[in-house]
Design a protein around this motif. Sequence first.
Motif, PDB file in Angstrom:
ATOM      1  N   ALA A   4     -48.417  59.405 -20.109  1.00  0.00           N
ATOM      2  CA  ALA A   4     -48.219  60.549 -20.733  1.00  0.00           C
ATOM      3  C   ALA A   4     -49.186  61.505 -20.076  1.00  0.00           C
ATOM      4  N   LEU A   5     -48.691  62.756 -19.968  1.00  0.00           N
ATOM      5  CA  LEU A   5     -49.355  63.910 -19.284  1.00  0.00           C
ATOM      6  C   LEU A   5     -49.420  64.884 -20.664  1.00  0.00           C
ATOM      7  N   ILE A   6     -50.584  65.540 -20.852  1.00  0.00           N
ATOM      8  CA  ILE A   6     -50.930  66.400 -21.795  1.00  0.00           C
ATOM      9  C   ILE A   6     -51.616  67.571 -21.418  1.00  0.00           C
ATOM     10  N   THR A   7     -51.361  68.775 -21.582  1.00  0.00           N
ATOM     11  CA  THR A   7     -51.829  70.067 -21.288  1.00  0.00           C
ATOM     12  C   THR A   7     -52.882  70.401 -22.390  1.00  0.00           C
ATOM     13  N   GLY A   8     -54.012  71.020 -22.161  1.00  0.00           N
ATOM     14  CA  GLY A   8     -54.827  71.531 -23.125  1.00  0.00           C
ATOM     15  C   GLY A   8     -55.053  70.455 -23.959  1.00  0.00           C
ATOM     16  N   ALA A   9     -55.585  69.466 -23.507  1.00  0.00           N
ATOM     17  CA  ALA A   9     -55.817  67.996 -24.399  1.00  0.00           C
ATOM     18  C   ALA A   9     -57.076  67.923 -25.381  1.00  0.00           C
ATOM     19  N   THR A  10     -58.018  68.674 -24.976  1.00  0.00           N
ATOM     20  CA  THR A  10     -59.031  68.602 -25.655  1.00  0.00           C
ATOM     21  C   THR A  10     -59.381  69.280 -26.904  1.00  0.00           C
ATOM     22  N   LYS A  11     -58.399  70.185 -27.369  1.00  0.00           N
ATOM     23  CA  LYS A  11     -58.595  70.580 -28.834  1.00  0.00           C
ATOM     24  C   LYS A  11     -57.273  70.802 -29.534  1.00  0.00           C
ATOM     25  N   ARG A  15     -55.355  67.473 -28.650  1.00  0.00           N
ATOM     26  CA  ARG A  15     -56.311  66.399 -28.919  1.00  0.00           C
ATOM     27  C   ARG A  15     -55.735  65.572 -29.764  1.00  0.00           C
ATOM     28  N   ALA A  16     -55.037  65.943 -30.758  1.00  0.00           N
ATOM     29  CA  ALA A  16     -54.316  65.067 -31.788  1.00  0.00           C
ATOM     30  C   ALA A  16     -53.487  64.282 -31.459  1.00  0.00           C
ATOM     31  N   VAL A  17     -52.561  64.592 -30.419  1.00  0.00           N
ATOM     32  CA  VAL A  17     -51.511  64.068 -29.796  1.00  0.00           C
ATOM     33  C   VAL A  17     -52.261  63.109 -28.933  1.00  0.00           C
ATOM     34  N   PRO A 203     -53.224  69.550 -37.061  1.00  0.00           N
ATOM     35  CA  PRO A 203     -52.796  69.063 -35.789  1.00  0.00           C
ATOM     36  C   PRO A 203     -52.048  67.505 -35.864  1.00  0.00           C
ATOM     37  N   GLU A 204     -52.973  66.589 -36.703  1.00  0.00           N
ATOM     38  CA  GLU A 204     -52.545  65.354 -36.945  1.00  0.00           C
ATOM     39  C   GLU A 204     -50.977  65.217 -37.267  1.00  0.00           C
TER      40      GLU A 204
END
Length: 234
Positions: A4-11, A15-17, A203-204
């Motif tokens: 999986a690729l996730i953009t904007g992943a640290t917040k 982050r939750a995904v 987010p969860e």
Amino acid sequence: MKNALITGATKGIGRAVSIAFAKQGINLSICSRNQQELSDFTTELQQLNPQIKVYGTVADCSKPDELKNFAVFTEKNMGFVDIIVNNVGMYRHVSILNDSDDSFEKQIATNLMPAYELYRFFGKRMVSVGKGHIFNICSVAGINPIAEAGMYSVTKYALLGLNKVMRLEMQQHGVKVTAIIPGSTLTDSWKGITVNPDNMVLPEDVASVITNILSMSAGANVDEVMIKPAPGQL
């Protein structure tokens, strides 16, 4: 094992995904503009599930060259990408008439362009393999515009439109496309504002929806799903 690729992943939602995917044994390629945040989160994900591979690279997704580098980096390290989560975005609480001169370009470049370019980069490979799932994190503001967040509403409306075109292009090829449409969600967009978390989407919650959609049968596609605060929008 899926990639999986996730953009904007640290917040926030990204982050939750990322955490939810790690728990499910999905390899991850993530990006952030902040090297320290990226390194810390990459380590956290790897410790959460030592069985997966986690790749991180610094990238400002609003800059086409950096976004392209992230895509190339991901494909080089992972090979085929099964899942794309177009999460990166920015929110500005200001009307169009009172907005800054660069707001149009900035919000288009952040909220719309990355999803378009990553689709063009990975889409043909997904078609050739006959599988894949693209999630676009849209917003209730794209359906019920917020005058006080004018350009944000416009770009999220456009992202939902892009999602619909993606789905039409991909549905005959076995590739799924889903618009996730959250309402008021407790992310950094609300920083500095006093809110009751019990009156908001977390987010969860969004991550849970995405992982549940991924667990559905091969013949089922969730076109759109809206998640709003139980008491109503803030």
